[in-house]
Design a protein around this motif. Structure first.
Motif, short mmCIF file in Angstrom:
data_model
loop_
_atom_site.label_atom_id
_atom_site.label_comp_id
_atom_site.label_asym_id
_atom_site.label_seq_id
_atom_site.Cartn_x
_atom_site.Cartn_y
_atom_site.Cartn_z
N ASP A 78 9.56 -2.77 5.14
CA ASP A 78 8.87 -4.06 5.27
C ASP A 78 7.82 -4.25 4.19
O ASP A 78 7.63 -5.36 3.67
CB ASP A 78 8.22 -4.18 6.65
N LEU A 79 7.13 -3.18 3.86
CA LEU A 79 6.10 -3.27 2.82
C LEU A 79 6.73 -3.61 1.48
O LEU A 79 6.25 -4.48 0.75
CB LEU A 79 5.34 -1.95 2.74
N ALA A 80 7.85 -2.95 1.15
CA ALA A 80 8.55 -3.24 -0.10
C ALA A 80 9.12 -4.66 -0.10
O ALA A 80 9.10 -5.35 -1.12
CB ALA A 80 9.68 -2.23 -0.31
N ARG A 81 9.61 -5.09 1.06
CA ARG A 81 10.17 -6.44 1.17
C ARG A 81 9.09 -7.49 0.93
O ARG A 81 9.32 -8.50 0.25
CB ARG A 81 10.78 -6.61 2.57
N ASN A 82 7.90 -7.24 1.48
CA ASN A 82 6.81 -8.19 1.27
C ASN A 82 6.36 -8.21 -0.19
O ASN A 82 5.97 -9.26 -0.71
CB ASN A 82 5.62 -7.82 2.18
N TYR A 83 6.42 -7.06 -0.85
CA TYR A 83 6.08 -7.02 -2.27
C TYR A 83 7.11 -7.81 -3.09
O TYR A 83 6.74 -8.58 -3.98
CB TYR A 83 5.99 -5.57 -2.76
N ALA A 84 8.38 -7.63 -2.76
CA ALA A 84 9.44 -8.39 -3.45
C ALA A 84 9.23 -9.88 -3.25
O ALA A 84 9.38 -10.68 -4.19
CB ALA A 84 10.81 -7.96 -2.94
N ASP A 85 8.86 -10.27 -2.03
CA ASP A 85 8.59 -11.69 -1.75
C ASP A 85 7.44 -12.20 -2.60
O ASP A 85 7.45 -13.34 -3.08
CB ASP A 85 8.24 -11.89 -0.27
N SER A 86 6.42 -11.36 -2.80
CA SER A 86 5.26 -11.79 -3.59
C SER A 86 5.64 -12.01 -5.06
O SER A 86 5.00 -12.79 -5.76
CB SER A 86 4.13 -10.75 -3.50
N LEU A 87 6.69 -11.33 -5.50
CA LEU A 87 7.18 -11.50 -6.87
C LEU A 87 8.26 -12.58 -6.94
O LEU A 87 8.74 -12.91 -8.03
CB LEU A 87 7.78 -10.19 -7.39
N ASN A 88 8.64 -13.09 -5.76
CA ASN A 88 9.69 -14.11 -5.67
C ASN A 88 11.03 -13.58 -6.21
O ASN A 88 11.74 -14.26 -6.93
CB ASN A 88 9.29 -15.38 -6.41
N VAL A 89 11.33 -12.33 -5.84
CA VAL A 89 12.61 -11.72 -6.24
C VAL A 89 13.28 -11.13 -5.00
O VAL A 89 12.66 -10.96 -3.96
CB VAL A 89 12.41 -10.61 -7.30
N LYS A 90 14.56 -10.82 -5.16
CA LYS A 90 15.34 -10.25 -4.05
C LYS A 90 15.12 -8.74 -4.00
O LYS A 90 15.03 -8.08 -5.03
CB LYS A 90 16.82 -10.56 -4.27
N ALA A 111 16.08 2.65 -10.94
CA ALA A 111 15.41 2.02 -9.81
C ALA A 111 14.04 1.52 -10.27
O ALA A 111 13.42 2.12 -11.15
CB ALA A 111 15.25 3.01 -8.66
N SER A 112 13.59 0.44 -9.68
CA SER A 112 12.27 -0.11 -10.02
C SER A 112 11.18 0.87 -9.61
O SER A 112 10.23 1.11 -10.36
CB SER A 112 12.05 -1.44 -9.30
N PHE A 113 11.31 1.41 -8.41
CA PHE A 113 10.40 2.47 -7.97
C PHE A 113 11.01 3.18 -6.76
O PHE A 113 11.99 2.72 -6.17
CB PHE A 113 8.98 1.95 -7.67
N ALA A 114 10.43 4.32 -6.43
CA ALA A 114 10.88 5.09 -5.28
C ALA A 114 9.78 5.12 -4.23
O ALA A 114 8.59 5.09 -4.57
CB ALA A 114 11.23 6.52 -5.69
N MET A 115 10.19 5.14 -2.99
CA MET A 115 9.25 5.31 -1.90
C MET A 115 9.53 6.70 -1.34
O MET A 115 10.63 6.98 -0.87
CB MET A 115 9.47 4.24 -0.83
N THR A 116 8.55 7.58 -1.42
CA THR A 116 8.85 8.99 -1.16
C THR A 116 7.68 9.77 -0.59
O THR A 116 6.52 9.38 -0.77
CB THR A 116 9.33 9.66 -2.48
N THR A 117 8.00 10.87 0.08
CA THR A 117 6.98 11.80 0.56
C THR A 117 7.05 13.09 -0.27
O THR A 117 6.57 14.14 0.16
CB THR A 117 7.20 12.14 2.05
N ALA A 118 7.66 13.01 -1.44
CA ALA A 118 7.77 14.17 -2.33
C ALA A 118 6.38 14.67 -2.72
O ALA A 118 5.41 13.90 -2.76
CB ALA A 118 8.56 13.80 -3.58
N SER A 119 6.28 15.95 -3.01
CA SER A 119 4.99 16.53 -3.40
C SER A 119 4.55 15.99 -4.76
O SER A 119 5.38 15.57 -5.58
CB SER A 119 5.12 18.05 -3.49
N MET A 120 3.24 16.01 -4.98
CA MET A 120 2.70 15.54 -6.27
C MET A 120 3.22 16.40 -7.41
O MET A 120 3.42 15.92 -8.52
CB MET A 120 1.17 15.56 -6.23
N GLN A 121 3.46 17.68 -7.13
CA GLN A 121 3.98 18.58 -8.17
C GLN A 121 5.33 18.11 -8.68
O GLN A 121 5.57 18.07 -9.89
CB GLN A 121 4.12 20.01 -7.61
#
Length: 370
Positions: A78-90, A111-121
């Motif tokens: 939902d957070l990513a979807r709202n960001y896409a809406d703010s850019l007016n893109v799909k 990919a434009s970006f990843a949403m992840t819980t990967a370690s900072m390392q």
């Protein structure tokens, strides 16, 4: 982007924790998204704007994204979807097998970006940049049982896409959207010690009604797991259930709704499931202008409160200058006023529990294979 504009934009981003919300809004207005032009280097922002598509990758995880039939939902989604809406893109949201794959796709520009819980390392090892998906609001995530180590990972820190994204996320924290999303996707909405009872009930009763749920869901192009989740919330899958207000049956239909749906015997399980599905489908059609997954939540609220009550709330939301067709706004209104309105409190619990039951039914092997 001209250097002065870049400096101004970064100044806004670096000041998020100290500026009042109105000032933050001015930062965004001062530098509209479409005025951000990349330097000579190729940025993901260009690809997103030129293709009108934001491609986000993530591991399938209830904290981030959950597949509900044909649709996706989840805090991260939902957070990513709202960001896409703010850019007016799909939004093109893709799930991958692990965090390493997600990071690799970002590094390769797939990919434009990843949403992840990967370690900072592991993020830094690929020379990627990241920031908190909650702008550091770990309290909201933790108290709702969500992973507070969730990050958005980009290829370059100086890409306008990562800059606008961090600004968007911090505004969402500032205006309460982060905490509201976290509240709706609360992993603790059902107490841990209750799941044993729920599991026992579902294992015992769902096999009896599964065929009816599946057949009816197919008729209305619905997910049968969702119908079963509604039925469990309504009656614990007990066909002879009766409430103090007179609603009865597995799907707890009122007498008038039952008649309108062609149900002559509300305690007949097959008829009740058929009537409940037909009514829910009508509620979905009523909100056909609202995209999924929001349409599901609106339909559930209408199923519980009645569409007239939803219309009244939408009018109040609109009078406040907000979009009445955004689930985050409808949920925020209900959640904000639930302390003084028992009906709202019941509806918030109703929708959040059905979401939790749906996810449980779809991810528990014993139930999937019944």
């Amino acid at each position: 982007m001209h250097s002065s504009s870049t400096s101004g934009f970064r100044l806004c981003l670096n000041s998020f924790n100290s500026l009042p919300f109105k000032a933050l809004a001015l930062c965004t207005v001062a530098i509209p998204f479409h005025s951000i032009n990349a330097s000579k280097a190729t940025h993901q922002y260009d690809a997103v704007v030129n293709n009108s598509k934001l491609t986000v990758v993530s591991v399938a995880n209830p904290d981030i994204v959950f597949k509900d039939g044909k649709h996706l939902h989840g805090f991260g989604y939902d957070l990513a979807r709202n960001y896409a809406d703010s850019l007016n893109v799909k939004l093109d949201f893709r799930t991958v097998k692990d965090n390493a794959t997600a990071l690799k796709m970002v590094a390769k520009g797939q990919a434009s970006f990843a949403m992840t819980t990967a370690s900072m390392q592991s993020i830094e090892a690929k020379h990627l940049t990241s920031f908190s998906a909650s702008c550091g609001d770990t309290v909201s995530l933790q108290k709702n049982g969500l992973n507070s180590n969730l990050n958005w990972v980009f290829k370059n820190a100086d890409d306008p896409l990562s800059q606008t994204a961090s600004g968007f996320v911090c505004r969402a924290k500032q205006n309460g959207a982060i905490s509201q999303l976290a509240s709706f996707y609360n992993r603790n909405v059902v107490k841990q010690d209750s799941w044993n009872i729920i599991q026992r009930d579902l294992t015992k009763r769902m096999p009896i009604y599964k065929a009816s749920f599946k057949k009816t869901a197919q008729q209305y192009d619905l997910d049968w797991h969702l119908l079963a989740a509604i039925g469990y919330q309504e009656s614990y899958l007990k066909p002879d259930s009766v409430s103090p207000t007179g609603v009865r049956g597995i799907m707890m239909l009122t007498n008038s709704t039952a008649k309108a749906m062609g149900v002559s015997n509300r305690t007949d399980a097959t008829q009740s499931i058929q009537g409940g599905a037909k009514y829910y489908d009508q509620m979905l059609n009523r909100y056909s202008h609202i995209p999924f997954p929001d349409r599901n939540w609106y339909a559930l609220v209408a199923y519980n409160m009645g569409p007239g009550a939803v219309s009244q709330i939408q009018k109040r939301i609109k009078s406040q200058g907000k979009n009445p067709d955004k689930w985050v706004n409808l949920y925020a209104y209900l959640d904000r006023n639930k302390a003084s309105n028992g009906r709202y409190r019941q509806t918030v619990q109703y929708v959040t529990r059905i979401r939790a039951y749906l996810e449980h039914i779809k991810t528990t092997p014993q139930l999937v294979n019944i």
